[in-house]
Design an enzyme around this catalytic site. Structure first.
Site, PDB file in Angstrom:
ATOM      1  N   ARG A   1      -7.481   3.004  -0.592  1.00  0.00           N
ATOM      2  CA  ARG A   1      -7.756   4.281  -1.266  1.00  0.00           C
ATOM      3  C   ARG A   1      -6.536   4.742  -2.057  1.00  0.00           C
ATOM      4  NH1 ARG A   1      -6.317   9.241  -0.368  1.00  0.00           N
ATOM      5  NH2 ARG A   1      -7.558  10.961  -1.120  1.00  0.00           N
TER       6      ARG A   1
ATOM      7  N   HIS B   1      -7.667  -1.491  13.233  1.00  0.00           N
ATOM      8  CA  HIS B   1      -6.974  -0.484  12.414  1.00  0.00           C
ATOM      9  C   HIS B   1      -7.606  -0.385  11.027  1.00  0.00           C
ATOM     10  CE1 HIS B   1      -5.062  -4.259  11.327  1.00  0.00           C
ATOM     11  NE2 HIS B   1      -4.528  -3.691  10.278  1.00  0.00           N
TER      12      HIS B   1
ATOM     13  N   HIS C   1      -4.918 -10.040   6.262  1.00  0.00           N
ATOM     14  CA  HIS C   1      -5.468 -10.041   7.612  1.00  0.00           C
ATOM     15  C   HIS C   1      -5.151 -11.383   8.267  1.00  0.00           C
ATOM     16  CE1 HIS C   1      -8.563  -6.762   6.445  1.00  0.00           C
ATOM     17  NE2 HIS C   1      -7.597  -6.225   7.168  1.00  0.00           N
TER      18      HIS C   1
ATOM     19  N   GLY D   1       0.770  -4.405  10.660  1.00  0.00           N
ATOM     20  CA  GLY D   1      -0.294  -3.497  10.231  1.00  0.00           C
ATOM     21  C   GLY D   1      -0.789  -2.555  11.313  1.00  0.00           C
TER      22      GLY D   1
ATOM     23  N   ASP E   1      -6.737   2.471   8.693  1.00  0.00           N
ATOM     24  CA  ASP E   1      -5.478   2.330   7.958  1.00  0.00           C
ATOM     25  C   ASP E   1      -5.666   1.466   6.718  1.00  0.00           C
ATOM     26  OD1 ASP E   1      -4.209   3.793   9.955  1.00  0.00           O
ATOM     27  OD2 ASP E   1      -3.686   1.992  11.085  1.00  0.00           O
TER      28      ASP E   1
ATOM     29  N   ASP F   1     -10.096  -9.946   5.165  1.00  0.00           N
ATOM     30  CA  ASP F   1     -11.077 -10.785   5.852  1.00  0.00           C
ATOM     31  C   ASP F   1     -12.286  -9.920   6.175  1.00  0.00           C
ATOM     32  OD1 ASP F   1     -12.570 -12.480   7.413  1.00  0.00           O
ATOM     33  OD2 ASP F   1     -11.091 -12.643   9.019  1.00  0.00           O
TER      34      ASP F   1
ATOM     35  N   ASP G   1       0.743  -0.864   7.476  1.00  0.00           N
ATOM     36  CA  ASP G   1      -0.136  -0.528   6.346  1.00  0.00           C
ATOM     37  C   ASP G   1       0.178   0.872   5.834  1.00  0.00           C
ATOM     38  OD1 ASP G   1      -1.570  -2.964   6.529  1.00  0.00           O
ATOM     39  OD2 ASP G   1      -2.907  -2.122   8.037  1.00  0.00           O
TER      40      ASP G   1
END
Length: 127
Positions: free
Chosen positions: A101, A92, A12, A60, A95, A85, A65
């Site tokens: 995941r 986003h 981030h 991203g 995402d 962060d 991402d």
């Protein structure tokens, strides 16, 4: 050297410098591996560690991402280092959650902090 691993490095905005410093500290261990980054993160890493070969996806928020997530789903990524962060909002965020995941679903080692990334390096995982 045998074929290296494929690493995804993402951070981030407020964590890009920290990731870049981590990469610099472990540059010898990262050399010889394929490194994929989202665009802005990759630019910061290239600037501070020009000896590393960095493949950049889109930024991203523009789908980078998700591009990294697709590499995970295709079995192309061996390690995800994503310096997050948790104190800043991210437009986003969906995402980001999907990416973490996928790393869990495909059982990819994932570090979201310097401490965990250091442990993975110390473990010999990249050897």
């Amino acid at each position: 050297m045998a074929k290296g691993k494929h690493l995804a490095l993402i951070a981030h905005d407020r964590k890009k410098d920290a990731l870049s410093m981590w990469v610099k500290a472990h540059e010898a261990a990262l050399t010889g591996h394929t490194i994929s980054c989202t665009a802005t993160t990759g630019g910061v890493i290239e600037k501070n560690s020009p000896g590393l070969k960095v493949v950049k996806t889109k930024s991203g928020p523009l789908g980078g991402d998700q591009q990294i997530g697709a590499l995970i789903a295709e079995g192309e990524i061996d390690l995800l280092v994503f310096f997050t962060d948790p104190l800043s909002p991210h437009p986003h965020d969906v995402d980001v959650k999907a990416l973490t995941r996928l790393a869990t679903v495909y059982d990819i080692p994932m570090a979201c902090s310097k401490a965990t990334a250091d442990l993975i390096i110390a473990s010999g995982f990249l050897d």
